[in-house]
Design a protein around this motif. Sequence first.
Motif, PDB file in Angstrom:
ATOM      1  N   VAL A 232      -2.210   1.892   4.697  1.00 35.93           N
ATOM      2  CA  VAL A 232      -2.676   3.071   3.955  1.00 35.93           C
ATOM      3  C   VAL A 232      -2.204   3.007   2.504  1.00 35.93           C
ATOM      4  O   VAL A 232      -2.933   3.396   1.582  1.00 35.93           O
ATOM      5  N   ALA A 233      -0.978   2.492   2.277  1.00 38.38           N
ATOM      6  CA  ALA A 233      -0.475   2.356   0.909  1.00 38.38           C
ATOM      7  C   ALA A 233      -1.325   1.351   0.124  1.00 38.38           C
ATOM      8  O   ALA A 233      -1.684   1.588  -1.041  1.00 38.38           O
ATOM      9  N   LEU A 234      -1.661   0.211   0.760  1.00 37.04           N
ATOM     10  CA  LEU A 234      -2.515  -0.779   0.100  1.00 37.04           C
ATOM     11  C   LEU A 234      -3.888  -0.196  -0.229  1.00 37.04           C
ATOM     12  O   LEU A 234      -4.379  -0.305  -1.362  1.00 37.04           O
ATOM     13  N   VAL A 235      -4.495   0.447   0.767  1.00 31.70           N
ATOM     14  CA  VAL A 235      -5.827   1.019   0.562  1.00 31.70           C
ATOM     15  C   VAL A 235      -5.762   2.167  -0.441  1.00 31.70           C
ATOM     16  O   VAL A 235      -6.625   2.304  -1.312  1.00 31.70           O
ATOM     17  N   GLY A 236      -4.700   3.008  -0.322  1.00 37.32           N
ATOM     18  CA  GLY A 236      -4.566   4.127  -1.258  1.00 37.32           C
ATOM     19  C   GLY A 236      -4.415   3.666  -2.695  1.00 37.32           C
ATOM     20  O   GLY A 236      -5.024   4.241  -3.605  1.00 37.32           O
ATOM     21  N   ALA A 237      -3.601   2.617  -2.907  1.00 36.24           N
ATOM     22  CA  ALA A 237      -3.455   2.088  -4.265  1.00 36.24           C
ATOM     23  C   ALA A 237      -4.775   1.539  -4.781  1.00 36.24           C
ATOM     24  O   ALA A 237      -5.153   1.763  -5.941  1.00 36.24           O
ATOM     25  N   ALA A 238      -5.502   0.804  -3.918  1.00 39.69           N
ATOM     26  CA  ALA A 238      -6.789   0.243  -4.333  1.00 39.69           C
ATOM     27  C   ALA A 238      -7.795   1.352  -4.638  1.00 39.69           C
ATOM     28  O   ALA A 238      -8.511   1.304  -5.653  1.00 39.69           O
ATOM     29  N   VAL A 239      -7.860   2.379  -3.777  1.00 40.94           N
ATOM     30  CA  VAL A 239      -8.802   3.476  -3.987  1.00 40.94           C
ATOM     31  C   VAL A 239      -8.438   4.254  -5.254  1.00 40.94           C
ATOM     32  O   VAL A 239      -9.321   4.637  -6.041  1.00 40.94           O
ATOM     33  N   PHE A 240      -7.136   4.495  -5.466  1.00 38.26           N
ATOM     34  CA  PHE A 240      -6.702   5.209  -6.676  1.00 38.26           C
ATOM     35  C   PHE A 240      -7.160   4.477  -7.936  1.00 38.26           C
ATOM     36  O   PHE A 240      -7.721   5.088  -8.860  1.00 38.26           O
ATOM     37  N   LEU A 241      -6.937   3.169  -7.975  1.00 38.79           N
ATOM     38  CA  LEU A 241      -7.348   2.395  -9.149  1.00 38.79           C
ATOM     39  C   LEU A 241      -8.871   2.339  -9.269  1.00 38.79           C
ATOM     40  O   LEU A 241      -9.413   2.391 -10.383  1.00 38.79           O
ATOM     41  N   CYS A 242      -9.573   2.234  -8.135  1.00 41.83           N
ATOM     42  CA  CYS A 242     -11.040   2.244  -8.175  1.00 41.83           C
ATOM     43  C   CYS A 242     -11.570   3.549  -8.755  1.00 41.83           C
ATOM     44  O   CYS A 242     -12.495   3.545  -9.583  1.00 41.83           O
ATOM     45  N   VAL A 243     -10.979   4.671  -8.345  1.00 43.54           N
ATOM     46  CA  VAL A 243     -11.439   5.969  -8.817  1.00 43.54           C
ATOM     47  C   VAL A 243     -11.089   6.164 -10.283  1.00 43.54           C
ATOM     48  O   VAL A 243     -11.917   6.622 -11.084  1.00 43.54           O
ATOM     49  N   VAL A 244      -9.848   5.812 -10.669  1.00 37.92           N
ATOM     50  CA  VAL A 244      -9.404   6.008 -12.054  1.00 37.92           C
ATOM     51  C   VAL A 244     -10.239   5.174 -13.019  1.00 37.92           C
ATOM     52  O   VAL A 244     -10.587   5.609 -14.125  1.00 37.92           O
ATOM     53  N   ILE A 245     -10.608   3.949 -12.591  1.00 36.02           N
ATOM     54  CA  ILE A 245     -11.406   3.080 -13.463  1.00 36.02           C
ATOM     55  C   ILE A 245     -12.898   3.324 -13.263  1.00 36.02           C
ATOM     56  O   ILE A 245     -13.683   3.325 -14.225  1.00 36.02           O
ATOM     57  N   GLY A 246     -13.310   3.542 -12.013  1.00 33.63           N
ATOM     58  CA  GLY A 246     -14.726   3.574 -11.688  1.00 33.63           C
ATOM     59  C   GLY A 246     -15.450   4.827 -12.143  1.00 33.63           C
ATOM     60  O   GLY A 246     -16.588   4.747 -12.628  1.00 33.63           O
TER      61      GLY A 246
END
Length: 534
Positions: A350-364
């Motif tokens: 969940v930490a890996l996915v959460g970090a990836a999703v956070f960066l995807c949302v912040v950039i995307g």
Amino acid sequence: MNTLVNQNDVEQGFNVTAASDIEVDREQLDASIAEFVDRNPHYYQQTFQKVHEATSSIPNTFNWAAAILGPLWAGLRGIWSFFWTFLIVEMIVWVQLGRGLWGNPGAKYEDRSETQLERAESFLAQAEQARANGEDPSRFEQLYNNMIAASDRSLAEASVLNEGKINVLITGIILFILVKAIQGFYANKVYERQYSNWRIDPQKAESGVKPKNLVFALVLILFIAPLTVYKFTVESPLELLNQFPEKEISTAIIGNEDNTLYTVTATWLEDRIDGAAKAGQGAFDGITAGVRSVLNAMTLALIITPWPVVMVVVCVVAWRAAGPRVAIFTGSALAYIALLGFWEVSMETVALVGAAVFLCVVIGIPLGIWFGKSSRAYKIAEPVLDLMQTLPAFVYLIPIIAFFGTGNPPGILATIIFGMPPVIRLTALGVRGVPGHIIEAAEAFGAHKRQVLKDVEIPLALPSIMTGVNQTILMCLSMVVIISLIGGGGLGQKILIALQYAAKGPGLLGGIAILLCAMVMDRIVQGAFRRDGQ
């Protein structure tokens, strides 16, 4: 009496008017069909009317030109779906006919018989040598007899197959007649459908008889059909048809027989990647450090924090965001994860996915807003987004390893490449879908661009944006097993170990844990959005 006469005259007038209208409509329809077909309009005017008036799906017309010419007729008329379908079907029939006319079905067994006879001769020679040396030749003689018997069986099998050529030929003839009949019966129906599409939009359906279509169809048939029939009916076709001459072409291009185009290109790419990795090492290390800081924050919140606190907080968030049913489901899912010993690795996932999703949302999301407002920027970015989504994950893992190494941060970067396009695309779609008159009304009331974006465009585009976020979450979760190949941890590593050792039970339990994590995250996000929408 006068009234009745007047009524009859009126009715006859109506009938005459209706008949004249029908006649005019029929004339217009015939003119339209003549414009569409170009050649032989009278035939197609009649057949299209029959097809249109048919009460069942069974064809009620027969097109002899289509039956005789087959795919060539379809190409001439621009019916390319019909052309490709029956070109493939007719090639199968032609192969069957070729095998029956000049094929040699028993050639494989005849070659096997020759090989067995050669081995029998070698055993006979060994038997003679053993007899000359005063040894017992019975073993070699027995092998000789066995090989002779095997050769006879192979010849018998070849004879049976060769005698069956007549059956193959008869089958081919029957299939040929059947295929030609199907072409003839269905040609007018397919052509009438194309005419209907042409009437709706002349730009999307071909019409008339075009010489270029005839030439193109003829070239395709003459190129594809003979090669295919030759390849499948001749016992030993040219080696060129079995294997692409890669070495010869590489030698002609490079001028070096020791290297191929593949080795030269691969070496050049490897050198360029290594050079770029050395030149940008500082920048790549900085990106890795930034991703690691986000991951460490997520790890601190989910793994280092006591598990009862995490479990209670997640269930409460689920309750507040999506309601009691989702909260109960979340509690059950977390209980499954904890009871089977997956708690720590699940929280790492969940930490890996959460970090990836956070960066995807912040950039995307900012990129999606930009692309939604700028068509030129979106046209430039669209091929890149297509590449990010369609390129297999195993391919871009290679440059990720070259530039960023292995471990969890590079795994997150690989996940971002795969998971970011949905949120960008759907955000851009939502922004472009905001009605223009609403934006004009907001500007008329004195709102500047930032206020319009914050108070009008983003709220109206929020359903599309949240759908993109949801898709990004699910796509990031689908990467957890793949990133374990480059040293990523979490449940993906458990699944990878289970695959390596074919451990069905552990692999299935770990897969269910990943599924539950995905469902919990999806239900919470979707539930929160629905409540906000209400």
